[in-house]
Motif scaffolding. Structure first.
Motif: not given
Length: 325
Positions: A145-172
């Motif tokens: 983007v002009g002289s700026t390096v741009a990194i576009e990141t796309k993430i698809e997180l899939l519950a393939t094996e079981m239900d996933l319970k995301f806890g309520d935490t700041k760590e992420g």
């Protein structure tokens, strides 16, 4: 697609795939970053350089840290994505003992076309018993983007094996650990600011479209502190933008003056515990959720690596372009 103005410079970006499963991105002969598929418990990008060669991330623990680097939080590895509590498994820490999670990279495919280069890969999310609980598909796309390096990141997180319970935490979750000399606590001029004008500690836990972390880059592994202070070091910035269609938008920012720079789309409670509650807002003060088996969440970010600070108007212009594609 990258910003319209970037097209003339894209040709100078190139992909080096000479190391199996570990592609590198160059701007001419200047290394920008390399994909490290296995850095202890997870894949990372390291280092993370601007177009002029300023490394914007801490070297420790991937390499020996310099005098401006604090050897803390060994799980803060350059540029990564993980989360602290999924089905009581800790994918964020590297010292979680019987709750330790692992991200295993596979199926890497390179991308090299007229307007973007990069790669895609799959991650297997494994528990302490090394059994899979989920998978994610990542795409890292590089452009100018002009002289700026741009990194576009796309993430698809899939519950393939079981239900996933995301806890309520700041760590992420989507994170960078900036260079030691850039951090605010180094008192060398580093500063962070969000899209609402919150500065330094005031930006922690807030909702925002983007956050910028900027400061001087001093490679103290090559220069003594006296040499580093004898000339004005280059200023660099890392700016992280969240796409409006990304899960949990705008989310909250786990961004610290000691150098951690992370966006958390899942957690709330830790961020608002210090804020006064309003009548009836209990449901807005609790995070975490359950992702049912067979469902997925989509995340999308744009990271800008710039020589010098980007002013807010410039970032807003890039954000509008990003939001509209």
């Amino acid at each position: 697609m990258p910003a319209q103005e970037s097209a003339p410079l894209v040709a100078s970006l190139r992909l080096d795939n000479s190391v199996a499963q570990s592609p590198a991105i160059y701007l001419g002969n200047q290394l920008i970053t390399r994909y490290i598929p296995n850095s202890n418990t997870k894949p990372i990008l390291y280092p993370l350089l601007t177009a002029k060669g300023s490394n914007t991330v801490r070297n420790y623990p991937m390499a020996e840290g310099g005098e401006f680097e604090k050897k803390d939080h060994p799980h803060h590895r350059s540029f990564w994505f993980s989360y602290g509590e999924i089905n009581e498994i800790d994918f964020w820490s590297e010292q979680a003992g019987t709750k330790q999670g692992y991200l295993i990279s596979s199926n890497l495919q390179t991308i090299d076309n007229d307007d973007q280069i990069g790669f895609s890969c799959d991650w297997d999310w494994q528990g302490p018993d090394r059994k899979s609980i989920a998978m994610s598909k990542q795409q890292f796309l590089f452009s100018m983007v002009g002289s700026t390096v741009a990194i576009e990141t796309k993430i698809e997180l899939l519950a393939t094996e079981m239900d996933l319970k995301f806890g309520d935490t700041k760590e992420g979750a989507f994170a960078v650990r900036v260079a030691g000399s850039m951090k605010v606590d180094a008192k060398l001029g580093g500063e962070l600011i969000d899209s609402n004008g919150n500065i330094n500690d005031a930006a922690w836990g807030k909702r925002a479209d983007w956050v910028q972390y900027e400061g001087p880059v001093i490679d103290s592994n090559e220069k003594s502190s006296e040499e580093a202070n004898s000339v004005d070091p280059p200023i660099a910035s890392v700016t992280m933008l969240v796409h409006p269609q990304s899960f949990g938008y705008p989310g909250r920012w786990h961004v610290r003056t000691y150098g951690l720079f992370a966006h958390n789309p899942f957690g709330i409670r830790d961020f608002v515990d210090s804020e006064a509650a309003s009548p009836g807002d209990e449901t807005t003060r609790e995070g975490g959720f359950v992702l049912r088996q067979g469902e997925q969440v989509n995340l999308r970010y744009l990271v800008l690596l710039n020589d010098g600070r980007l002013d807010s108007e410039r970032i807003e212009s890039i954000f509008r372009d990003f939001a509209n594609r």
